[in-house]
Design an enzyme around this catalytic site. Structure first.
Site, PDB file in Angstrom:
ATOM      1  CG  HIS A 283      -2.027  -1.060   1.124  1.00 22.85           C
ATOM      2  ND1 HIS A 283      -2.597  -1.483  -0.058  1.00 22.85           N
ATOM      3  CD2 HIS A 283      -2.635  -1.786   2.111  1.00 22.85           C
ATOM      4  CE1 HIS A 283      -3.503  -2.417   0.206  1.00 22.85           C
ATOM      5  NE2 HIS A 283      -3.539  -2.626   1.499  1.00 22.85           N
TER       6      HIS A 283
ATOM      7  CG  HIS B 222      -7.823  -0.776   2.278  1.00 22.65           C
ATOM      8  ND1 HIS B 222      -8.447  -1.529   3.248  1.00 22.65           N
ATOM      9  CD2 HIS B 222      -6.756  -1.506   1.864  1.00 22.65           C
ATOM     10  CE1 HIS B 222      -7.773  -2.646   3.428  1.00 22.65           C
ATOM     11  NE2 HIS B 222      -6.749  -2.666   2.600  1.00 22.65           N
ATOM     12  CB  SER B 223     -14.431   1.391   2.250  1.00 22.53           C
ATOM     13  OG  SER B 223     -14.326   2.791   2.191  1.00 22.53           O
ATOM     14  CE1 TYR B 224      -9.779  -1.971   6.349  1.00 24.11           C
ATOM     15  CE2 TYR B 224     -10.319  -4.142   7.215  1.00 24.11           C
ATOM     16  CZ  TYR B 224      -9.378  -3.211   6.835  1.00 24.11           C
ATOM     17  OH  TYR B 224      -8.043  -3.499   6.937  1.00 24.11           O
TER      18      TYR B 224
ATOM     19  CD  GLN C 161      -6.029  -8.591  -2.295  1.00 30.45           C
ATOM     20  OE1 GLN C 161      -5.635  -8.688  -3.471  1.00 30.45           O
ATOM     21  NE2 GLN C 161      -5.525  -9.336  -1.327  1.00 30.45           N
TER      22      GLN C 161
ATOM     23  CD  GLU D  99      -8.146  -3.921  -0.425  1.00 33.20           C
ATOM     24  OE1 GLU D  99      -6.981  -3.612  -0.724  1.00 33.20           O
ATOM     25  OE2 GLU D  99      -8.415  -4.820   0.385  1.00 33.20           O
TER      26      GLU D  99
HETATM   27  C1  GLA Z   1      -5.018  -5.402   2.142  1.00 37.30           C
HETATM   28  C2  GLA Z   1      -4.195  -6.622   2.134  1.00 37.30           C
HETATM   29  C3  GLA Z   1      -4.329  -7.363   3.416  1.00 37.30           C
HETATM   30  C4  GLA Z   1      -4.037  -6.464   4.591  1.00 37.30           C
HETATM   31  C5  GLA Z   1      -4.925  -5.257   4.519  1.00 37.30           C
HETATM   32  C6  GLA Z   1      -4.619  -4.263   5.586  1.00 37.30           C
HETATM   33  O1  GLA Z   1      -6.302  -5.634   1.855  1.00 37.30           O
HETATM   34  O2  GLA Z   1      -4.464  -7.467   1.055  1.00 37.30           O
HETATM   35  O3  GLA Z   1      -3.439  -8.448   3.439  1.00 37.30           O
HETATM   36  O4  GLA Z   1      -2.700  -6.075   4.556  1.00 37.30           O
HETATM   37  O5  GLA Z   1      -4.796  -4.622   3.304  1.00 37.30           O
HETATM   38  O6  GLA Z   1      -4.556  -4.831   6.847  1.00 37.30           O
END
Ligand code: GLA
Length: 382
Positions: A140, A215-217, A320, A347
């Site tokens: 990242h 990178h939203s969860y 991802q 992602e």
């Molecule tokens: C991404 C990666 C994960 C992890 C997250 C952050 O999605 O693929 O392996 O590193 O970021 O924690």
């Protein structure tokens, strides 16, 4: 009677053409308006840079809050099937908590989102060395990636069908080891159709590699509601890129057919998660079936309890899918604690380690070209 009919007809026409709300005699026509953007102070960074928090609202009960620190989406309020509004992204209430460190909650990841093996790549015969910040690999964008810089924010004028926030950042030649001065623009737009559209553009003065994502969860049941294992996922991907122990793609493309990676038909996230080899859940790049750079369907996620649906479209060749495997209770979020699998990320991106995999879609940006990618997150209910 006739006049009344004409007034109503005119109102409907105006509402239709303007794409906006028209209220005549208690009857509502057209789409929601009340598009608005406001700004408040969110504090300052240790090097005294002022940071703001922007609130974008539409007329359909959707609100998104974005800070220009890391371009982070801090809150995303979305109605469920009964009209109950909840925040569907993991994050924090204060800048201090973001500054204290976190696993990229809601942030713009870059200059190269995801991993580059051993933090090295060669471009035009020159080897570049990047920060190694994830085991023996680069993740990242490095130590100070785009998630940790202060972007310049310019709120757009609200229109009847959308409201937008433009973020820009100049990543200097050599920053985190990457070549070229890179001018980046990320535009967040909230539309009257409950879409959050993200447009990424960039230009460089020297050939470089580039991969931008958000990178939203997400937790469509609400960010404080526990795990996401009951969410139902469909992915437009017949192939994925298997990984080694360091989560670097081996270089193979494997068919998902008959494996735990097959989301070509709907499956709950939890159904086969414990059978995913090595990674303690999903943390894999899926190769999207559309590879021509046009905006195409990527994924649909449905949360049965609340009826919330998230549909994703993107111009990117990959996504991802990450199930929050590293969340371990150490992040206390918005009135809650985030434990393993309490959020999922989709992602949209170029494939990991593309700079070292010549057969993957190229992530190289040359001077004179414009990087131009779009991802749309559309919310609805069923
Ligand atoms: C991404 C990666 C994960 C992890 C997250 C952050 O999605 O693929 O392996 O590193 O970021 O924690």
């Amino acid at each position: 009677m006739k006049t009344r009919f004409l007034v109503i007809a005119a109102a409907v026409m105006i509402g239709f053409y303007a794409g906006c709300d028209t209220q005549i005699m208690g009857i509502k026509f057209g789409k929601g308006t009340n598009m608005n953007i406001s700004k408040e102070s969110f504090g300052k960074t240790p090097d005294d840079k002022l940071v703001d928090l922007y609130t974008l609202t539409n007329g359909n009960d959707m609100t998104v809050k974005i800070t220009n620190y890391g371009g982070i989406i801090t809150n995303l309020m979305v109605p469920d099937r009964d009209g109950k509004i909840d925040d569907v992204v993991l994050g924090f209430d204060t800048l201090e908590e973001y500054l204290a460190g976190h696993p990229y909650f809601g942030a713009i990841a870059g200059r190269y989102a995801n991993r580059i093996a051993k933090g090295k790549f060669t471009l035009d015969g020159v080897e570049y060395n990047l920060a190694v910040n994830n085991g023996e690999n680069h993740l990242h964008g490095g130590i100070v990636g785009f998630d940790k810089v202060v972007w310049t924010a310019v709120p757009g004028k609200a229109r009847s069908d959308r409201v937008m926030l433009t973020l820009t950042y100049l990543s200097k030649d050599g920053e985190e080891g990457y070549p070229g001065n890179l001018n980046c623009t990320v535009v967040y737009e909230l539309t009257a159709d409950n879409e959050l559209k993200i447009t990424y553009k960039a230009t460089t003065d020297k050939a470089t590699v580039l991969n931008l994502t958000n990178h939203s969860y997400f937790n469509l049941a609400g960010q404080a509601s526990g795990d996401i294992l009951g969410h139902v996922l469909t992915l437009n991907a017949n192939y994925f890129t298997p990984v080694d122990e360091g989560l670097i793609p081996t270089g193979q493309l494997d068919s998902v057919r008959g494996t735990v990676f097959d989301f070509t038909s709907p499956h709950t996230i939890g159904e086969r998660l414990n059978d995913v080899p090595m990674t303690g859940g999903y943390d894999h790049n899926f190769c999207l079936n559309s590879q021509d750079g046009s905006l195409a369907w990527c994924a649909t996620v449905y949360e049965p309890e609340t009826g919330r649906v998230l549909e994703i479209e993107t111009t990117q060749p990959g996504v991802q899918f990450y199930t929050g495997n590293f969340l371990d209770g150490s992040n206390k979020g918005k009135g809650t604690t985030y434990n393993k699998h309490n959020g999922f990320c989709l992602e949209t991106q170029h494939w990991p380690d593309s700079p070292n995999k010549p057969h993957f879609p190229s992530a190289v940006l040359e001077p004179g070209r414009t990087y131009d990618e779009v991802t749309i997150f559309k919310f609805s209910t069923k």
